[in-house]
Design a protein around this motif. Sequence first.
Motif: not given
Length: 392
Positions: A137-143, A343-350, A388-392
């Motif tokens: 959760t702490v890491t999520l809130l950074k984004h 995932w930050a560039m591919a997904l919105s905060p929501v 779980l990371r997004r694959q390029p």
Amino acid sequence: MAAVELQALLRFLSQDAKVPLATALSKVKELQQANLATPEKLAKVKATEITTMFPDEKMAKVIIAAAKRLTKKRAAGDDSAPSPKKRKKESLVSDDAPTSPADLEASVALPTSTASEAELATMKIFSNRAPLFLAFTVTLLKHTMPEQPLTSRLSLAQAFISTSSRSRAVSLGIQTLERADLEAEERLAMGQPSVMVLGKEIKILRRWGYEWKESGGTGREGVEGSVLDGDQKVGAELLDTGDGNVDGGGQTAAEEQPALWALDLEALRKSNKSDITLANAKAGNNSSLPIYTPQSARAYLLKSFDTPSDGKTLKTSAGARAAVKEQNLGCLLQALDLLYDSWAMALSPVELDKRTWGWYVKVRPEVEQGVAGWGGKNEIRLADILALRRQP
């Protein structure tokens, strides 16, 4: 033993006497057979009389002491009032309150790691589920709330974990919560704005006057200004949206949002004003309302991630164990950063918010179902997080 009596005994052992739940569960039958299944009965015996059930002499003494303490409080009609000795101790820590945003943010900094991805992939840590989800959760809130300082993210994350854990404990019968208590908390929350964290509404306080960013910039390294202006009031926290809500997904412009505290409604319902003031002062909160402090969230994270046992019985010092746990936390946070950054560039905060529960479920430690698994610990593989990371 009736279900109600069993739950009461487990609550006493796990919460008042601080006995690990797995140990408590294994000793219930023995305590019942010895006619010692209530705190009142345990309070009348000596620690040596239960060492056959609890060979750890220190644990046995703690159980008896807790039983006597709880019995005395019940006899006085007060299960929650802090002792004069505790109040005196708390009063001594009020001078530790930070004096500037720089001090406050620096005091809650989390450990970092420079391990390579290959090194992270080989790591296993040992913990229970709640602190792992707190780290998520702490890491999520950074984004999802990048405009918020670390103190705010820790406070908001701790609010989510604490309220979720309480709901889970109530559903399992480990903790009781009267309808009147819930209604009281709802009344106390009226007029307070809120943010959404992982689908849960968190009531908040706006930290007017808290300038933690560099002057004219968006960096996190420099801060200026006073910690708080002390002007937070119930019912006076509405935002420009007009409905008292702050969208954690970014609908409100970041520059319009001040730093936030998560309001602790349970503490507000239970505590008296002097208790709240002392706790808030140490956290850098000058309002009269209790918050989930960043210090408590940080301390919980630092103590929660051990290294799995290799079967050896070598003893280590408390300082060495703390250092290992801190290093493990740094590696866990690094793995989570790699996951969310991918995932930050591919997904919105929501969308990141919605994905987080599923990611957590895939990597959380395996424990028994229901009451038996409450607080249970097991291995967490950082390789599972990296996978779980997004694959390029």
